[in-house]
Design an enzyme around this catalytic site. Structure first.
Site, PDB file in Angstrom:
ATOM      1  N   LYS A  86       0.850  -1.192   0.000  1.00 33.47           N
ATOM      2  CA  LYS A  86       0.000   0.000   0.000  1.00 33.47           C
ATOM      3  C   LYS A  86       0.888   1.244   0.000  1.00 33.47           C
ATOM      4  CE  LYS A  86      -3.764  -0.018   2.591  1.00 33.47           C
ATOM      5  NZ  LYS A  86      -4.571  -0.112   3.846  1.00 33.47           N
TER       6      LYS A  86
HETATM    7  O1  G3P Z   1      -6.600   1.766   5.591  1.00 33.80           O
HETATM    8  C1  G3P Z   1      -7.604   2.723   5.597  1.00 33.80           C
HETATM    9  C2  G3P Z   1      -8.814   2.349   6.371  1.00 33.80           C
HETATM   10  O2  G3P Z   1      -8.522   1.262   7.182  1.00 33.80           O
HETATM   11  C3  G3P Z   1      -9.319   3.471   7.186  1.00 33.80           C
HETATM   12  O3  G3P Z   1     -10.381   3.046   7.953  1.00 33.80           O
HETATM   13  O4  G3P Z   1     -12.030   3.189   9.751  1.00 33.80           O
HETATM   14  O5  G3P Z   1      -9.714   4.098  10.117  1.00 33.80           O
HETATM   15  O6  G3P Z   1     -11.295   5.281   8.619  1.00 33.80           O
HETATM   16  P1  G3P Z   1     -10.876   3.960   9.186  1.00 33.80           P
END
Ligand code: G3P
Length: 225
Positions: A86
């Site tokens: 990533k």
């Molecule tokens: O890798 C990005 C994703 O996991 C973000 O999720 O829930 O932290 O916004 P969140």
């Protein structure tokens, strides 16, 4: 549409892999930090749970392209070729993506808040692009719409890429992107379980059990009539 689990909690990964039709696991540095253990130790355990064929997504930490590429080499060495690196969609990230593409290393564009970032990552050769749906919503924009715009821009440009949409606040958002035909989503375990959490389902099954047991006796099933 592929469905991945966005967590590094190995117990939850085992549980979701047992019961749901999932295709891989995604992580980011914050998710790995929550596990509270050596990141490669956790990632290797995840790899052993999901097998060699399923995709595992692991993010680089550096801000400079040449170091991101070094990280990519180590990530693949430790976790195998079905691991996708990533890379943040920044100018340095795009530079790293072009270098990774030259080497034939699989990668995904992450930290995507705009359709323009996503389109550029696809143009750099990213196999997936990860818009952060909920985080975009929290900025006052429409995360699902940004995800759809990226999907359309990739299709319109004819790039061999697609979404790994991330950051969901509810299960309906996952279904909405499935309906739109996106390549993949990654969601936290509670969002995946929410796809089938519904009291009506339990009530229906209770009634079926009661009816058949009324006819044939308690505990009987179609296997032992
Ligand atoms: O890798 C990005 C994703 O996991 C973000 O999720 O829930 O932290 O916004 P969140």
């Amino acid at each position: 549409m592929k469905l991945c689990i966005d967590t590094a909690d190995v117990a939850q990964i085992r549980h979701i892999y047992t019961f749901f039709p999932v295709d891989g696991v995604s992580t980011n540095p914050s998710i790995l930090a929550k596990a509270g253990r050596d990141p490669y130790e956790v990632l290797k355990e995840i790899r052993s749970i999901i097998g060699e064929d399923d995709e595992l997504f692991v993010q680089v930490m550096a801000r400079k392209a040449n170091v991101m590429v070094e990280e990519a080499h180590r990530i693949l060495q430790e976790l195998g070729k079905t691991t996708l690196v990533k890379v943040p969609c920044t100018p340095e990230g795009f530079k790293a993506m072009k270098m990774l593409r030259e080497e034939g290393i699989r990668f995904i564009g992450t930290a995507v808040y705009t359709a323009m970032q996503g389109w550029l990552a696809a143009k750099c050769g990213a196999e997936y692009v990860a818009p952060y749906v909920n985080r975009i919503d929290n900025m006052g924009f429409d995360g699902i719409q940004v995800a759809k715009d990226i999907h359309d821009a990739i299709a319109g440009s004819g790039y061999d890429s697609g979404l790994l949409a991330a950051s969901f606040k509810n299960s309906q958002q996952v279904l909405e992107l499935a309906r739109y035909g996106v390549k993949a989503v990654t969601a936290a375990p509670d969002i995946i379980e929410g796809l089938v959490k519904n009291a009506a389902i339990d009530h229906a099954l209770d009634a079926f059990t009661e009816d058949l047991e009324g006819l044939c006796g308690k505990g009987r099933t179609m296997a032992d009539l």
